[in-house]
Design an enzyme around this catalytic site. Structure first.
Site, PDB file in Angstrom:
ATOM      1  N   HIS A 120      53.328  18.762  -1.009  1.00  0.00           N
ATOM      2  CA  HIS A 120      53.909  17.528  -0.479  1.00  0.00           C
ATOM      3  C   HIS A 120      55.085  17.830   0.454  1.00  0.00           C
ATOM      4  O   HIS A 120      56.214  17.991   0.005  1.00  0.00           O
ATOM      5  CB  HIS A 120      54.394  16.667  -1.668  1.00  0.00           C
ATOM      6  CG  HIS A 120      54.784  15.264  -1.304  1.00  0.00           C
ATOM      7  ND1 HIS A 120      54.609  14.206  -2.158  1.00  0.00           N
ATOM      8  CD2 HIS A 120      55.358  14.741  -0.194  1.00  0.00           C
ATOM      9  CE1 HIS A 120      55.045  13.095  -1.589  1.00  0.00           C
ATOM     10  NE2 HIS A 120      55.521  13.402  -0.393  1.00  0.00           N
TER      11      HIS A 120
ATOM     12  N   ASP B  77      58.468  17.306  -1.628  1.00  0.00           N
ATOM     13  CA  ASP B  77      58.647  16.082  -0.827  1.00  0.00           C
ATOM     14  C   ASP B  77      59.677  16.347   0.276  1.00  0.00           C
ATOM     15  O   ASP B  77      60.519  15.494   0.578  1.00  0.00           O
ATOM     16  CB  ASP B  77      59.067  14.890  -1.705  1.00  0.00           C
ATOM     17  CG  ASP B  77      58.966  13.549  -0.975  1.00  0.00           C
ATOM     18  OD1 ASP B  77      58.455  13.522   0.177  1.00  0.00           O
ATOM     19  OD2 ASP B  77      59.397  12.537  -1.545  1.00  0.00           O
TER      20      ASP B  77
END
Ligand code: ZN
Length: 438
Positions: A66, A311
């Protein structure tokens, strides 16, 4: 890769959870693949390049499920090249990049453009993630077949939750034809209500609009139900609450095809970190309570949380140099992730093997990509770590364009000394080795 090219990584502690190996060993690489791992790998030969790894840890290269590489469309925040440099510096040999670019990655043309940039960068492997819905609008499904043919390994509308459960159900059914995971950013926008901080005492004290844990949990519950109904593989992005962990534990106990990731920042920080209104701490989902964080740590240790994913969300200064309410969400993560995870290990939250598994083999299995293990025949994607080296986080020195790290000034232990992709050294002793760049 030159034919017959040999590299010997000598005398490091090879820690490879997928092979069940944790021992001082040599790793012999031939033609970009692992040829042998053992106490004295034979067949190195005189023309073999040698890396002396005594005192170092030798892991499979880290794999990040991610990241936001921002290209196309937001090159001022990050490019495929700068993101790949940041990844290499962080010990990552592969990253999967989210489709919330401009234009969004909802077509083969965008997928191919990203892959072309990654080939030009010639540093780490890049696996594009396609959109679930056209334009991430949440209405009409993207053409998964085209996306997968072009190179996408998963689909997600990350950043734009699919609010329509009927659309999500059809996307899950459709994903089964391509055997790809659907990565869900779980956020009920009505419950989130435009909030900017975890609903709790800190947000109340600071006068910030709250986001309840239920905004995430209601959607995790929905995805679990839909996974049961469709049999499709659902991967829950950036899990942040204790309630989500409970739902995941139940789903896994039932044997449903549900996996999950947590970020180093949610595993490390709590909402107390936002007290100074530092916009580098503003992220979605928000930093949560200590109970939530501790539940995530336990879930990581137990494997309820399968993977650690960063992320990685770089922004420009103009996106973050604003009031807390108005600032963009996101934290840059690629260059601090490993050290933060090793910090959890040092504190006893998680075993070293589980932590490395969560950064290597598990994400490889979720994405269905090579790597994440150092067995003969596997790609020679390797990270060399100095477990003793202490360093101070200085975002101004990041290879990423992003400076938005809440860990500025933190003293961390454990640092990447070298990153090797397909047998080629792409990062070593603080510098990118971009001889392969076209
Ligand atoms: Zn997200």
């Amino acid at each position: 890769m030159n034919s017959g090219r040999r590299l010997l990584i000598r005398g490091g502690r090879v820690i490879d959870p997928a092979s069940g190996r944790d021992a001082v060993a040599d790793v012999l690489v031939v033609d970009g693949a692992v040829a042998a791992v053992g106490p004295d790998a034979a067949g190195a030969g005189a023309d073999c390049e040698v890396i002396e790894a005594a005192g170092l840890w030798v892991f499979p290269g880290l794999i990040d499920l991610h990241v936001h590489l921002r290209e196309p469309g937001y090159e001022y925040k990050e490019t495929v090249l700068t993101g790949c440099r940041a990844a290499a510096a962080g010990g990552f040999t592969a990253v999967a990049c989210m489709p919330n670019t401009d234009p969004p990655n909802d077509s083969a043309a965008v997928t191919r453009a990203i892959m072309r940039k990654a080939e030009e960068a010639a540093l780490v492997r890049v696996y594009p993630i396609g959109c679930i819905t056209a334009g991430q609008q949440g209405q009409r499904m993207a053409e998964f077949g085209d996306l997968v043919s072009a190179g996408c390994r998963a689909v997600s509308d990350d950043g734009h939750p699919v609010m329509n459960a009927g659309v999500m159900r059809r996307a899950l059914e459709y994903s089964r034809y391509f055997d790809i995971p659907v990565i869900s950013h779980c956020e009920d926008l009505h419950l989130a209500g435009g909030g900017v901080a975890h609903e709790g005492a800190v947000a109340t004290r600071l006068g910030l609009k709250p986001i309840p844990a239920a905004a995430e949990e209601a959607m995790v519950a929905r995805e679990v139900v839909l996974a049961r109904q469709t049999g499709a593989r659902v991967h829950i992005a950036h899990v942040s609450t204790r309630g989500s962990v409970s739902l995941l534990a139940a789903a896994k106990a039932e044997g449903l095809p549900v996996t999950a990731e947590a970020t180093p920042h949610h595993l490390t920080l709590t909402d107390e970190a936002i007290s100074g209104f530092d916009t580098a701490t503003k992220v979605n989902p928000p930093l949560r309570s200590a109970e939530d964080r501790d539940a995530l740590r336990l879930a990581l240790a137990e494997g309820i949380i399968d993977a650690v994913a960063t992320d990685h969300a770089p922004h420009g200064l103009a996106d973050k140099d604003l009031e807390f309410d108005a600032a963009a969400n996101g934290i840059v993560g690629l260059e601090t992730a490993l050290s933060l995870v090793l910090r959890l290990v040092a504190e006893g939250s998680c075993s070293l093997h589980r932590a490395i598994d969560a950064l290597t083999w598990r994400p490889a299995r979720i994405l269905g990509v090579p790597g994440g293990r150092l067995a003969p025949g596997d790609p020679a994607d390797i990270a060399l770590i100095d477990p003793e080296e202490a360093w101070t986080v200085d975002p101004d020195a990041f290879f990423s364009k992003g400076r938005n790290s809440p860990f500025r000034g933190w003293r961390l232990t454990g640092r990447v000394r070298a990153t090797i992709v397909a047998g080629r050294i792409v990062f070593r002793d603080g510098a990118i080795v971009d001889e392969g760049r076209r």
